[in-house]
Design a protein around this motif. Structure first.
Motif, PDB file in Angstrom:
ATOM      1  N   LYS A  98       0.862  -1.849  -0.324  1.00  0.00           N
ATOM      2  CA  LYS A  98      -0.065  -0.079   0.274  1.00  0.00           C
ATOM      3  C   LYS A  98       0.833   1.471   0.074  1.00  0.00           C
ATOM      4  O   LYS A  98       1.039   1.950  -1.136  1.00  0.00           O
ATOM      5  N   ALA A 121      -7.783   0.408  -5.780  1.00  0.00           N
ATOM      6  CA  ALA A 121      -8.509  -0.543  -5.580  1.00  0.00           C
ATOM      7  C   ALA A 121      -9.194  -1.238  -5.814  1.00  0.00           C
ATOM      8  O   ALA A 121      -9.908  -2.868  -5.627  1.00  0.00           O
ATOM      9  N   PHE A 129      -2.865  -4.371  -3.277  1.00  0.00           N
ATOM     10  CA  PHE A 129      -1.999  -2.988  -4.540  1.00  0.00           C
ATOM     11  C   PHE A 129      -0.940  -4.610  -4.474  1.00  0.00           C
ATOM     12  O   PHE A 129      -0.065  -4.390  -4.226  1.00  0.00           O
TER      13      PHE A 129
END
Length: 270
Positions: A98, A121, A129
């Motif tokens: 992330k 997302a 991710f």
């Protein structure tokens, strides 16, 4: 047929584990490794879906690592999905993913390409991710014509929006896989621009195998890495690295022989 390298939607694959199992059965695969990037979350669902179908699920993972300043992927096969140390590594890696995504989006913003993290997302059913999801977002936004172009223009190592994911060494990852009672295989060595000397160094840290047969390897590269594996007494493996329609690789297109599979399994730590 044996395919030791596949992905589900728990990382950057298109299919849920159950759908991947169904596709594998239709393809004629009888041994399938689920090797999602930096997560073990899809294994339980794959095993449940495979019950009564004559299909063996090999619990696996593809760990992101660093070796001599470049990103290298390590395949773990036969790992214990409940291993506490490996689960902690996975949790850490999801946080790192992330953070890297936020950094890559900032780099794209500097190039006057605006994408919100929510747009990326939305392309991941599990909210994970990866660069693949970012590439798909760039295609959806009309910035790139396809996923391949997104990587070539922006997302590959050395390109304007690229950031490294982790500083974890490949040697440390080998140790983690062995602690989880699994075997450690170097994924697609030509993609990572490995040399024979690099392989020799990893052998000193317990490397078990080399993925010689991979869709991004040429025929000559497959032969070369098979020779290298034999030279260092490593197991030679193969896998499709199947992700779904975005990768343009067919499930089972690269395989592992039954003898190679048994040789790899015999190297599992006791």
């Amino acid at each position: 047929m044996i395919d030791l390298h596949t992905h589900t939607h728990f990382s950057d694959g298109e299919h849920a584990p159950a759908a991947l199992v169904d596709l594998a059965q239709k393809t004629g695969i009888h041994i399938l490794a689920v090797t999602d990037h930096d997560t073990l979350d899809g294994i339980a669902q794959a095993k449940e879906a495979a019950k009564g179908k004559g299909l063996e699920i090999v619990p696996g993972i593809e760990l992101s690592t660093q070796f001599n300043g470049r990103e290298v992927h390590l395949l773990g096969h036969f790992v214990d999905p409940s291993n506490a140390s490996l689960l902690a590594v996975c949790q850490h890696m999801q946080t790192a993913r992330k953070q890297r995504m936020e950094g890559m989006l900032k780099k794209l913003e500097e190039l006057h390409i605006s994408l919100a993290i929510e747009e990326v997302a939305a392309l991941s059913p599990q909210g994970r991710f990866s660069r693949s999801h970012l590439a798909q977002a760039l295609v959806k936004k009309g910035i790139c014509k396809n996923v391949y172009a997104a990587f070539e223009l922006y997302l590959k190592a050395g390109k304007p929006a690229w950031l490294p994911l982790t500083q974890t060494s490949t040697m440390q990852a080998i140790a983690w896989v062995h602690q989880a009672k699994g075997t450690a295989t170097l994924a697609h060595p030509s993609v990572s621009q490995f040399s024979t000397q690099d392989i020799e160094e990893l052998c000193q840290h317990g490397l078990d195998g080399i993925e010689a047969n991979h869709p991004e390897h040429s025929f000559e590269e497959c032969k070369h890495w098979t020779f290298v594996a034999n030279h260092f007494r490593l197991v030679c493996t193969g896998g499709s690295d199947f992700h779904g329609k975005h990768s343009h690789r067919n499930l089972g297109c690269m395989q592992t022989s039954h003898a190679q599979f048994l040789a790899l399994k015999m190297r599992c730590p006791l």
